[in-house]
Design a protein around this motif. Structure first.
Motif, PDB file in Angstrom:
ATOM      1  N   THR A  32       0.744  -1.171   0.026  1.00  0.00           N
ATOM      2  CA  THR A  32       0.013  -0.025   0.013  1.00  0.00           C
ATOM      3  C   THR A  32       0.889   1.391   0.088  1.00  0.00           C
ATOM      4  N   PRO A  33       1.948   1.431   0.643  1.00  0.00           N
ATOM      5  CA  PRO A  33       2.872   2.638   0.635  1.00  0.00           C
ATOM      6  C   PRO A  33       3.419   2.846  -0.547  1.00  0.00           C
ATOM      7  N   VAL A  34       3.654   1.940  -1.418  1.00  0.00           N
ATOM      8  CA  VAL A  34       4.170   1.992  -2.609  1.00  0.00           C
ATOM      9  C   VAL A  34       3.091   2.726  -3.838  1.00  0.00           C
ATOM     10  N   ARG A  35       1.862   2.367  -3.551  1.00  0.00           N
ATOM     11  CA  ARG A  35       0.723   2.645  -4.165  1.00  0.00           C
ATOM     12  C   ARG A  35       0.590   4.202  -3.943  1.00  0.00           C
ATOM     13  N   TYR A  36       0.758   4.678  -2.488  1.00  0.00           N
ATOM     14  CA  TYR A  36       0.653   6.159  -2.251  1.00  0.00           C
ATOM     15  C   TYR A  36       1.983   6.864  -2.831  1.00  0.00           C
ATOM     16  N   LEU A  37       2.988   6.122  -2.919  1.00  0.00           N
ATOM     17  CA  LEU A  37       4.140   6.752  -3.484  1.00  0.00           C
ATOM     18  C   LEU A  37       3.934   6.910  -5.155  1.00  0.00           C
ATOM     19  N   LEU A  38       3.446   6.225  -5.655  1.00  0.00           N
ATOM     20  CA  LEU A  38       3.395   6.155  -7.149  1.00  0.00           C
ATOM     21  C   LEU A  38       2.316   7.223  -7.419  1.00  0.00           C
ATOM     22  N   GLY A  39       1.072   7.471  -6.508  1.00  0.00           N
ATOM     23  CA  GLY A  39       0.036   8.224  -6.762  1.00  0.00           C
ATOM     24  C   GLY A  39       0.571   9.702  -6.375  1.00  0.00           C
ATOM     25  N   GLY A  40       1.496   9.747  -5.534  1.00  0.00           N
ATOM     26  CA  GLY A  40       2.073  11.178  -5.160  1.00  0.00           C
ATOM     27  C   GLY A  40       2.806  11.669  -6.447  1.00  0.00           C
ATOM     28  N   LEU A  54       2.237  16.871   1.837  1.00  0.00           N
ATOM     29  CA  LEU A  54       1.380  16.539   2.638  1.00  0.00           C
ATOM     30  C   LEU A  54       0.993  15.126   2.606  1.00  0.00           C
ATOM     31  N   LEU A  55       0.783  14.512   1.500  1.00  0.00           N
ATOM     32  CA  LEU A  55       0.476  12.946   1.468  1.00  0.00           C
ATOM     33  C   LEU A  55       1.601  11.964   2.032  1.00  0.00           C
ATOM     34  N   ALA A  56       2.933  12.760   1.458  1.00  0.00           N
ATOM     35  CA  ALA A  56       3.975  12.009   1.895  1.00  0.00           C
ATOM     36  C   ALA A  56       4.266  11.745   3.375  1.00  0.00           C
ATOM     37  N   TYR A  57       3.996  12.883   3.947  1.00  0.00           N
ATOM     38  CA  TYR A  57       3.950  12.960   5.512  1.00  0.00           C
ATOM     39  C   TYR A  57       3.244  12.226   6.057  1.00  0.00           C
ATOM     40  N   LEU A  58       1.654  12.034   5.605  1.00  0.00           N
ATOM     41  CA  LEU A  58       0.737  11.475   6.335  1.00  0.00           C
ATOM     42  C   LEU A  58       0.795  10.034   6.136  1.00  0.00           C
TER      43      LEU A  58
END
Length: 406
Positions: free
Chosen positions: A16-24, A184-188
């Motif tokens: 899941t964190p990788v999905r957030y990373l790529l989304g960012g 902000l997404l990276a921090y959260l």
């Protein structure tokens, strides 16, 4: 084995964190307007072309040093902190460009700093991606990151076209907003610590001087960097010299629009599937094959004077070569030990930035002087890059350990 390396298997294995990373990464790229539009923006305002050119140069220089800085900050503070700091610093800088555009010295400083901090996030994102993804899916993961970057780069001009109709300044406000959102997404959402490595023992810290001295003595990695440099200069001609070729051959500018559309569609829709096959063959064969296919595309550009069909075919081969070689080349620095990895990644991305700055200048100044031989020379340069890449990446998984033990 083939199932494990497939597209669906990789998507299922993506944390899941990788999905957030790529989304960012995608969100940030959707608003990345400074480098693409700063020239047009300043000339539209009535500024001298020299001011606009120096502003672009300031951004490019800042970008080169930004990737090196990003590698160092990632090593010291970790990927999450680096991405957060970079994006939160980038947001006010890019959003302030319309307010300082009338003061050249301040404009150069702000744009240069924007390039510096904006590109600082890239090594951090690559390190985090390599830390979180299972080793067997690393090349596919870097392919996904490339797709996120390329999708953003393809869609961003469409967004920009709409914003320009309202107000040019909105480009930089949205750029700042997307950077702020990514920060902000990276921090959260991104993990606070690096992904654990079960097989990695605790090692003493490696300072910057020792890391770069090791890199300077690594002939394979230097060959890899030379391949990245030459290959980037060669591929840059697809967006620099190719428009000149189309104009010289008296084709309508719509042909270049078609080239960009076809290239983007092929790259975005096909890279992940192609990568799922590429990971099954030795990496040195993949990078060599990719460079050769790429060179064939440049040779087809040399035949553009006969028919516009050769331009479209050349673009398809050029981007196909990029898809075959690109993921392995992009993932290569992430294979090095953790105490060196961020600096190796940062240096590779700095080389890309340097070549991206030099490539257009090289294309503009040599296209007319070389005449019909230009694309043959570019194909040969790219072929040399392929040979260097073969030497640089062959048995890469063993080389870092051996070199570190020596």
């Amino acid at each position: 084995m083939s199932t494990d390396s497939g597209v669906l298997a990789t998507l299922r294995a993506t944390p899941t964190p990788v999905r957030y990373l790529l989304g960012g990464v995608l969100i940030n790229q959707l608003g990345a307007f400074v480098q693409t539009f700063i020239l047009l923006y300043l000339t539209f305002r009535g500024d001298a072309l020299g001011i606009a050119g120096l502003s672009l140069a300031a951004y490019s220089v800042g970008s080169i040093f930004g990737t090196l800085l990003g590698g160092e900050l990632t090593h010291r503070f970790g990927p999450r902190t680096t991405i957060t700091m970079a994006m939160l610093a980038s947001a006010p800088l890019v959003a302030s460009i319309p307010f300082v555009a009338t003061i050249p010295v301040v404009l150069f400083l702000v744009v240069g700093l924007a390039g510096l901090v904006t590109q600082t996030y890239r090594p951090a994102a690559a390190v985090l991606l390599s830390d979180l993804m299972p080793e067997e899916h690393q090349v596919m993961a870097f392919s996904m990151m490339r797709i996120a970057l390329n999708t953003g780069a393809a869609v961003a001009p469409l967004i920009a076209a709409g914003l320009i109709l309202i107000d040019w300044d909105l480009l930089f406000y949205l750029d700042g907003a997307t950077a702020l959102l990514y920060g902000l997404l990276a921090y959260l959402l991104l993990p606070r610590v690096e992904a654990p490595k079960d097989d990695e023992e605790k090692k003493p810290a490696v300072d910057a001087r020792a890391a770069y001295a090791r890199m300077a003595g690594d002939r394979k990695y230097l060959a890899y960097l030379a391949a990245v440099f030459l290959g980037t200069i060669a591929y840059a001609q697809s967006v620099t010299a190719l428009p000149l070729e189309i104009v010289a051959d008296k084709y309508p500018t719509s042909l270049y629009s078609a080239v960009l559309t076809v290239s983007s569609l092929v790259l975005i829709t096909c890279e992940l599937k192609i990568t799922s096959y590429i990971v099954k063959i030795p990496q040195h064969i993949a990078v060599f094959a990719g460079h050769m296919v790429n060179s064939l595309g440049f040779v087809l550009y040399a035949l553009a004077f006969q028919s516009g069909t050769f331009v479209i075919l050349g673009a398809v081969f050029a981007v196909s070569g990029l898809m075959i070689a690109g993921p392995t080349m992009f993932a290569h620095p992430a294979k090095f030990p953790a105490e060196y990895k961020s600096r190796y990644i940062g240096t590779m991305q700095a080389v890309i930035g340097l070549a991206s700055a030099i490539g257009p200048l090289f294309g503009v100044f040599t296209f007319n002087s070389l005449g019909g031989a230009f694309w043959i020379v570019i194909a040969l340069v790219n072929g040399v890059a392929g040979l260097l890449a073969v030497y640089g990446v062959r048995e890469a998984q063993k080389e870092p350990v051996e070199a570190g033990a020596a």
